[in-house]
Design a protein around this motif. Structure first.
Motif, PDB file in Angstrom:
ATOM      1  N   VAL A  42       0.839  -1.200   0.000  1.00  0.00           N
ATOM      2  CA  VAL A  42       0.000   0.000   0.000  1.00  0.00           C
ATOM      3  C   VAL A  42       0.876   1.252   0.000  1.00  0.00           C
ATOM      4  O   VAL A  42       0.619   2.213  -0.739  1.00  0.00           O
ATOM      5  CB  VAL A  42      -0.941   0.001   1.228  1.00  0.00           C
ATOM      6  N   ALA A  43       1.933   1.245   0.812  1.00  0.00           N
ATOM      7  CA  ALA A  43       2.827   2.403   0.871  1.00  0.00           C
ATOM      8  C   ALA A  43       3.523   2.638  -0.468  1.00  0.00           C
ATOM      9  O   ALA A  43       3.620   3.773  -0.947  1.00  0.00           O
ATOM     10  CB  ALA A  43       3.865   2.193   1.975  1.00  0.00           C
ATOM     11  N   VAL A  44       4.000   1.550  -1.092  1.00  0.00           N
ATOM     12  CA  VAL A  44       4.667   1.674  -2.395  1.00  0.00           C
ATOM     13  C   VAL A  44       3.703   2.231  -3.440  1.00  0.00           C
ATOM     14  O   VAL A  44       4.063   3.086  -4.262  1.00  0.00           O
ATOM     15  CB  VAL A  44       5.232   0.308  -2.832  1.00  0.00           C
ATOM     16  N   TRP A  45       2.457   1.752  -3.410  1.00  0.00           N
ATOM     17  CA  TRP A  45       1.465   2.221  -4.379  1.00  0.00           C
ATOM     18  C   TRP A  45       1.213   3.729  -4.219  1.00  0.00           C
ATOM     19  O   TRP A  45       1.194   4.463  -5.210  1.00  0.00           O
ATOM     20  CB  TRP A  45       0.157   1.453  -4.204  1.00  0.00           C
ATOM     21  N   PHE A  46       1.059   4.187  -2.997  1.00  0.00           N
ATOM     22  CA  PHE A  46       0.786   5.607  -2.779  1.00  0.00           C
ATOM     23  C   PHE A  46       1.990   6.474  -3.153  1.00  0.00           C
ATOM     24  O   PHE A  46       1.830   7.585  -3.671  1.00  0.00           O
ATOM     25  CB  PHE A  46       0.375   5.866  -1.334  1.00  0.00           C
TER      26      PHE A  46
END
Length: 204
Positions: A42-46
């Motif tokens: 999720v962090a990488v996507w954001f």
């Protein structure tokens, strides 16, 4: 709550004579956050979306900052969920069974007799933690969704109970308990180790 009054934390009742606790613990909430709620992905996507907003023009820096603020809020929510999931879960290993007590809103207690465990697989998840899945020799009575997230991913047709984010030290305790719980398994292990013992004795 069904398990609000537990005579022994994590167990629905007192242990019968001849049964004793070998290990008891809860999942590490950070491991639950990574393994169940996929906070790293999720962090990488954001970060990826924020970089697109920054370089795409238009909103530029303000758009990237808004995206990162939303990301921080979302990750905080996932962290709260992971903590709640971990705090509501207690895993217990006895010399007879594995007990999984879990559930934030609707607590559930699942007993897995060691004699009915065909094999156990440990998957390292980092920071000295492992996910341990149990493969029953008979069809498991509960459905995948009833066990989630304490179930091996993608095994919808044949659910396998899983202990999430437990210390690596749990693995040898489980292995030893499985051997002692099944005489046939103990005999097979003894046969496999016999030639090794003979070679050690001859060398000595």
């Amino acid at each position: 709550m069904e398990y609000e009054d537990e005579p022994i934390p994590g167990l629905p009742g007192r242990l019968p004579p001849g049964e004793h606790i070998l290990w008891q613990g809860t999942p590490d909430w950070r491991g639950v956050a990574r393994g169940v709620f996929h906070t790293r992905l999720v962090a990488v996507w954001f970060v990826f979306v924020a970089s697109l907003a920054f370089f795409a023009g238009g909103t530029g820096l303000s758009g990237a900052l808004i995206t990162l603020a939303v990301a921080a809020l979302g990750l905080a929510v996932l962290g709260v969920l992971a903590r709640a999931q971990a705090r509501s879960t207690i895993y217990t290993l006895t010399n007879k069974r594995v007990v999984l007590r879990f559930g934030v809103a609707l607590p559930k207690c699942v007993n897995v007799p060691l004699a009915l465990v065909g094999k156990a697989d440990a998957k390292p998840v980092g920071n000295g933690l492992v996910d341990v899945s149990l493969t029953p020799t008979v069809r498991f009575p509960l459905a995948y969704l009833q066990m989630w997230p304490h179930v091996r991913p993608w095994k919808f047709g044949s659910p396998q109970p899983m202990l999430r984010a437990v210390p690596e030290a749990f693995v040898p305790l489980l292995a030893d308990a499985l051997l002692k719980a099944d005489p046939a398994r103990s005999a097979a292990a003894a046969e496999q180790s016999a030639p090794v013992s003979g070679m050690v004795g001859a060398a000595a």
